[in-house]
Scaffold this motif. Structure first.
Motif, mmCIF file in Angstrom:
data_model
loop_
_atom_site.group_PDB
_atom_site.id
_atom_site.type_symbol
_atom_site.label_atom_id
_atom_site.label_comp_id
_atom_site.label_asym_id
_atom_site.label_seq_id
_atom_site.Cartn_x
_atom_site.Cartn_y
_atom_site.Cartn_z
ATOM 1 N N ARG A 122 0.929 -1.194 0.036
ATOM 2 C CA ARG A 122 -0.129 -0.012 -0.031
ATOM 3 C C ARG A 122 0.976 1.245 0.041
ATOM 4 N NH1 ARG A 122 -3.399 -3.582 2.765
ATOM 5 N NH2 ARG A 122 -2.443 -3.376 4.826
ATOM 6 N N LEU A 123 1.983 1.271 0.858
ATOM 7 C CA LEU A 123 2.770 2.333 0.717
ATOM 8 C C LEU A 123 3.528 2.554 -0.901
ATOM 9 C CD1 LEU A 123 4.432 4.591 1.896
ATOM 10 C CD2 LEU A 123 5.781 3.177 3.130
ATOM 11 N N PHE A 124 3.957 1.201 -1.404
ATOM 12 C CA PHE A 124 4.800 1.422 -2.515
ATOM 13 C C PHE A 124 3.499 1.926 -3.521
ATOM 14 C CE2 PHE A 124 5.023 -1.103 -6.572
ATOM 15 C CZ PHE A 124 6.278 -0.482 -6.879
ATOM 16 N N ASP A 125 2.189 1.588 -3.429
ATOM 17 C CA ASP A 125 1.314 2.276 -4.496
ATOM 18 C C ASP A 125 1.104 3.842 -4.320
ATOM 19 O OD1 ASP A 125 0.685 -0.297 -5.412
ATOM 20 O OD2 ASP A 125 -1.081 -0.577 -4.090
ATOM 21 N N ARG A 126 1.246 4.154 -3.008
ATOM 22 C CA ARG A 126 1.401 5.544 -2.738
ATOM 23 C C ARG A 126 2.746 6.364 -3.265
ATOM 24 N NH1 ARG A 126 -1.040 4.114 2.254
ATOM 25 N NH2 ARG A 126 0.959 4.475 3.360
ATOM 26 N N MET A 127 3.482 5.678 -3.175
ATOM 27 C CA MET A 127 4.958 6.227 -3.889
ATOM 28 C C MET A 127 4.800 6.306 -5.399
ATOM 29 S SD MET A 127 7.568 4.088 -1.377
ATOM 30 C CE MET A 127 9.038 4.753 -2.107
ATOM 31 N N LEU A 128 4.098 5.276 -5.873
ATOM 32 C CA LEU A 128 4.085 5.356 -7.501
ATOM 33 C C LEU A 128 3.188 6.544 -7.735
ATOM 34 C CD1 LEU A 128 3.852 1.532 -8.454
ATOM 35 C CD2 LEU A 128 5.532 2.957 -8.810
ATOM 36 N N ALA A 129 2.092 6.494 -7.160
ATOM 37 C CA ALA A 129 0.928 7.701 -7.529
ATOM 38 C C ALA A 129 1.697 9.064 -7.123
ATOM 39 C CB ALA A 129 -0.071 7.654 -6.609
ATOM 40 N N ALA A 130 2.627 9.285 -6.296
ATOM 41 C CA ALA A 130 3.541 10.573 -5.888
ATOM 42 C C ALA A 130 4.207 11.183 -7.246
ATOM 43 C CB ALA A 130 4.132 10.667 -4.942
ATOM 44 N N ILE A 131 4.640 9.817 -8.039
ATOM 45 C CA ILE A 131 5.416 10.275 -9.291
ATOM 46 C C ILE A 131 4.559 9.933 -10.474
ATOM 47 C CG2 ILE A 131 7.661 9.987 -7.976
ATOM 48 C CD1 ILE A 131 7.815 7.293 -9.240
ATOM 49 N N GLY A 132 3.334 9.928 -10.483
ATOM 50 C CA GLY A 132 2.633 9.729 -11.769
ATOM 51 C C GLY A 132 2.599 8.546 -12.415
ATOM 52 N N HIS A 133 2.668 7.363 -11.660
ATOM 53 C CA HIS A 133 2.781 5.999 -12.081
ATOM 54 C C HIS A 133 1.701 5.088 -11.229
ATOM 55 C CE1 HIS A 133 5.958 5.922 -15.123
ATOM 56 N NE2 HIS A 133 6.834 6.737 -14.124
#
Length: 244
Positions: A122-133
């Motif tokens: 879940r944290l990984f998904d938020r990290m991806l979303a923060a960089i537009g991925h």
């Protein structure tokens, strides 16, 4: 004559032989060394020059295409296949300009059939979303395709896994590679994440080059929230100039 001259050697020898027989000594011992642990029916080896085992095992070339490599990597010849543990396949888009490498499946990844699930996922998904991925726009792979029972990548095969991971990068040829955690950083860059963080570093291979940045693993960030600020800087560096 002294005592020695009066000794009856025949009688002494007979007495000694009789004593040995009573003691259970009934075999003549050779002067040459004998392997008393060898089986009685074993055929004695013929004397001759000893054969030496080859000093270096013959290297089998790794598959030269990404598709063939994936088939091989998740087959019976993979180093982790002997563990008897479930393997977790790569996910995402192999043609993505961004490849992300984690160290191993999380404890729940095998049941989910995907890498980075649970709290770390879940944290990984938020990290991806923060960089537009999102997961569909990156290529997510694992250094170790099965989860070791110890929860750590075995050091005795880390060098082999590193070779396979670098070959994987070369075949996918992404523009940039995000390395999650020290074990992955050491495998790809030959350095710990602490010394490799904060700058893009080249990953050279035959026919090209990718740029890599090491950052903290989401698993670590959950236990050390203060490191999220540095991880955000790493992500900004990762996407900086990505469209140039």
């Amino acid at each position: 004559m002294g005592i020695e001259g009066a000794t009856d050697w025949r009688e002494a020898a007979a007495s000694a032989l009789s004593w040995w027989q009573e003691a259970g000594v009934d075999t003549v011992v050779d002067e040459a060394p004998r392997d008393w642990t060898a089986r009685e029916n074993a055929t004695p080896a013929k004397a001759g020059p000893a054969k030496q085992a080859p000093l270096v095992e013959e290297e089998v070339p790794l598959p030269a295409t990404l598709e063939a490599f994936i088939d091989w990597r998740f087959g019976g010849d993979a180093p982790e296949s002997a563990w008897g543990e479930p393997v977790v396949h790569v996910t995402g888009n192999p043609a993505s300009p961004l490849m992300i490498v984690t160290d191993m499946p999380e404890s729940g990844d095998c049941d989910a059939g995907a890498l980075l699930t649970g709290d770390a996922g879940r944290l990984f998904d938020r990290m991806l979303a923060a960089i537009g991925h999102d997961r569909g726009s990156v290529y997510l792979v694992s250094l170790c395709i099965a989860r070791p029972v110890t929860g750590q990548v075995p050091r005795e095969i880390e060098e082999k896994l590193a070779e396979l991971a670098r070959h994987h990068v070369a075949l996918a040829a992404p523009k940039r590679v995000l390395l999650l955690g020290q074990t992955v950083s050491r495998a790809i860059l030959g350095a710990d994440a602490g010394t490799g963080r904060g700058r893009l570093q080249p990953v050279n291979y035959q026919g090209g080059q990718s740029e890599a940045i090491a950052t903290y693993h989401p698993r670590f960030l959950i236990t050390k929230p203060a490191a999220k600020a540095d991880a955000w800087k790493d992500l900004q560096l990762l996407i900086g100039g990505q469209n140039q």
